[in-house]
Every structure is written in C-alpha cells, then in structure tokens.
Design a protein around this motif. Structure first.
Motif, PDB file in Angstrom:
ATOM      1  N   VAL A   9      -1.843   2.730   3.794  1.00 30.93           N
ATOM      2  CA  VAL A   9      -1.205   4.041   3.844  1.00 30.93           C
ATOM      3  C   VAL A   9      -2.200   5.128   3.449  1.00 30.93           C
ATOM      4  CG1 VAL A   9       0.698   5.433   2.933  1.00 30.93           C
ATOM      5  CG2 VAL A   9       0.989   2.970   3.204  1.00 30.93           C
ATOM      6  N   THR A  10      -2.196   6.238   4.222  1.00 33.45           N
ATOM      7  CA  THR A  10      -2.933   7.450   3.881  1.00 33.45           C
ATOM      8  C   THR A  10      -1.905   8.555   3.671  1.00 33.45           C
ATOM      9  OG1 THR A  10      -3.157   8.379   6.106  1.00 33.45           O
ATOM     10  CG2 THR A  10      -4.797   6.711   5.450  1.00 33.45           C
ATOM     11  N   PRO A  11      -2.325   9.717   3.191  1.00 31.58           N
ATOM     12  CA  PRO A  11      -1.365  10.814   3.062  1.00 31.58           C
ATOM     13  C   PRO A  11      -0.746  11.227   4.403  1.00 31.58           C
ATOM     14  CG  PRO A  11      -3.303  11.282   1.750  1.00 31.58           C
ATOM     15  CD  PRO A  11      -3.615  10.058   2.574  1.00 31.58           C
ATOM     16  N   GLY A  67      -9.754   5.008  -2.712  1.00 33.09           N
ATOM     17  CA  GLY A  67      -8.344   4.713  -2.875  1.00 33.09           C
ATOM     18  C   GLY A  67      -8.126   3.587  -3.862  1.00 33.09           C
ATOM     19  N   MET A  68      -7.037   2.853  -3.642  1.00 36.90           N
ATOM     20  CA  MET A  68      -6.665   1.736  -4.521  1.00 36.90           C
ATOM     21  C   MET A  68      -6.145   0.580  -3.682  1.00 36.90           C
ATOM     22  SD  MET A  68      -7.048   2.696  -7.727  1.00 36.90           S
ATOM     23  CE  MET A  68      -6.091   1.504  -8.641  1.00 36.90           C
ATOM     24  N   ILE A  69      -6.353  -0.629  -4.193  1.00 39.47           N
ATOM     25  CA  ILE A  69      -5.745  -1.824  -3.615  1.00 39.47           C
ATOM     26  C   ILE A  69      -4.887  -2.470  -4.692  1.00 39.47           C
ATOM     27  CG2 ILE A  69      -7.775  -3.240  -4.129  1.00 39.47           C
ATOM     28  CD1 ILE A  69      -7.018  -4.915  -1.607  1.00 39.47           C
ATOM     29  N   THR A  77      -1.091  -3.847  -0.856  1.00 37.68           N
ATOM     30  CA  THR A  77      -0.978  -2.452  -0.451  1.00 37.68           C
ATOM     31  C   THR A  77      -2.302  -1.763  -0.692  1.00 37.68           C
ATOM     32  OG1 THR A  77       1.359  -2.426  -1.061  1.00 37.68           O
ATOM     33  CG2 THR A  77       0.273  -0.285  -0.805  1.00 37.68           C
ATOM     34  N   ILE A  78      -2.753  -1.024   0.314  1.00 35.42           N
ATOM     35  CA  ILE A  78      -3.957  -0.209   0.194  1.00 35.42           C
ATOM     36  C   ILE A  78      -3.534   1.243   0.372  1.00 35.42           C
ATOM     37  CG2 ILE A  78      -6.169   0.394   1.238  1.00 35.42           C
ATOM     38  CD1 ILE A  78      -6.459  -2.601   1.949  1.00 35.42           C
ATOM     39  N   LEU A  79      -3.796   2.045  -0.650  1.00 31.21           N
ATOM     40  CA  LEU A  79      -3.540   3.486  -0.605  1.00 31.21           C
ATOM     41  C   LEU A  79      -4.899   4.169  -0.569  1.00 31.21           C
ATOM     42  CD1 LEU A  79      -0.843   3.723  -3.407  1.00 31.21           C
ATOM     43  CD2 LEU A  79      -0.453   3.683  -0.940  1.00 31.21           C
ATOM     44  N   THR A  80      -5.127   5.003   0.426  1.00 30.52           N
ATOM     45  CA  THR A  80      -6.422   5.645   0.580  1.00 30.52           C
ATOM     46  C   THR A  80      -6.262   7.058   1.109  1.00 30.52           C
ATOM     47  OG1 THR A  80      -8.592   5.464   1.657  1.00 30.52           O
ATOM     48  CG2 THR A  80      -6.703   4.599   2.868  1.00 30.52           C
ATOM     49  N   ASN A  81      -7.215   7.904   0.782  1.00 29.62           N
ATOM     50  CA  ASN A  81      -7.182   9.278   1.279  1.00 29.62           C
ATOM     51  C   ASN A  81      -7.529   9.356   2.753  1.00 29.62           C
ATOM     52  OD1 ASN A  81      -6.432  10.574  -1.108  1.00 29.62           O
ATOM     53  ND2 ASN A  81      -8.526  10.524  -1.861  1.00 29.62           N
TER      54      ASN A  81
END
Length: 133
Positions: A9-11, A67-69, A77-81
């Motif tokens: 997921v990205t913003p 981001g974060m994993i 879940t991978i959250l990244t800009n």
C-alpha cells in the motif's frame, strides 16, 4: 510452494493484495526474504527493489522508496511512500530526476539541501537500475 497474503500500500493506491509465494525487500539492515510461516517481524525499509514471486512462478519487480514491512500470522503488509512496478517506470522522467538531483548536490538551496538531493538521487537511480535490469 506455499503461499501467504501480501498487501502493498502507498498513500495513493493499493498495489497488491493477494496470495504470493515469496517477497524480498531491502530493510535498513539488509535484504530480507519472506516465505509462508515467517516469524512475526517489523522493520523499516530502504530505497530498493521489491521482488515478488507469484504462485504461478511469475516474478513481479517494483521500485520501492522506504516505508515499513510487517509480518504476522495474518500475512505480510508493506506500507511505503512510493512503489512502482517495473513496467510503470518512466525512464526519461527518472533520468531527468537524476540530473536535477545531481545539480542540487552541487548547488544546494534551503529547499533542496544535500540530504534531500541525495535521497532524490537514490530514488532516481533505483528506478533507472530496475528499469534497465
């Protein structure tokens, strides 16, 4: 090979939300590979390449910018800009970003400090390397 749930997921969008066989990303401590059954894990991500092996054997590659994993019993879940699939990378735009970042490394300003220019250069070079690989 067993599968697990991966969400990226990205913003701006959800890039992926499906079952995969493996994901490899670069954390601040180095590259990590995640398979089904991986221990619970949270780590910050670096600018780098994300490799995803799909259950059918296809490999998907993306440029990722920090981001974060998070890995737990529900999946990964991978959250990244920023994250772009290899086929989405605009090489001309990435090369222009590289040139601009190099300029600001030599001519820093209040809004384009050396730290910001270095970060932008790393992101541009990452995209170029992934596109050309």
């Amino acid at each position: 090979m067993s599968t697990f749930s991966l969400k990226v997921v990205t913003p701006e969008r959800e890039l992926l939300n499906e079952e995969v066989s493996r994901v490899i990303v670069r954390t601040t401590s180095g590259d990590i590979g995640i398979l089904k059954g991986h221990a619970n894990y949270i780590a910050p991500l670096e600018i780098g390449r994300m490799r995803i092996q799909m259950p059918n054997g296809e490999e998907r590659i993306a440029a990722i910018a920090g981001g974060m994993i998070k890995v737990d019993e529900h999946g990964t879940t991978i959250l990244t800009n920023m994250c772009e699939w290899k086929e989405e990378i605009n090489l001309e735009r990435a090369k222009k970003a590289e040139q601009k970042a190099r300029y600001y490394l030599d001519h820093p300003t209040q809004t384009h400090t050396i730290e910001i220019a270095t970060l932008k250069l790393k992101r541009a070079l990452n995209r170029i390397n992934i596109f050309e690989d």
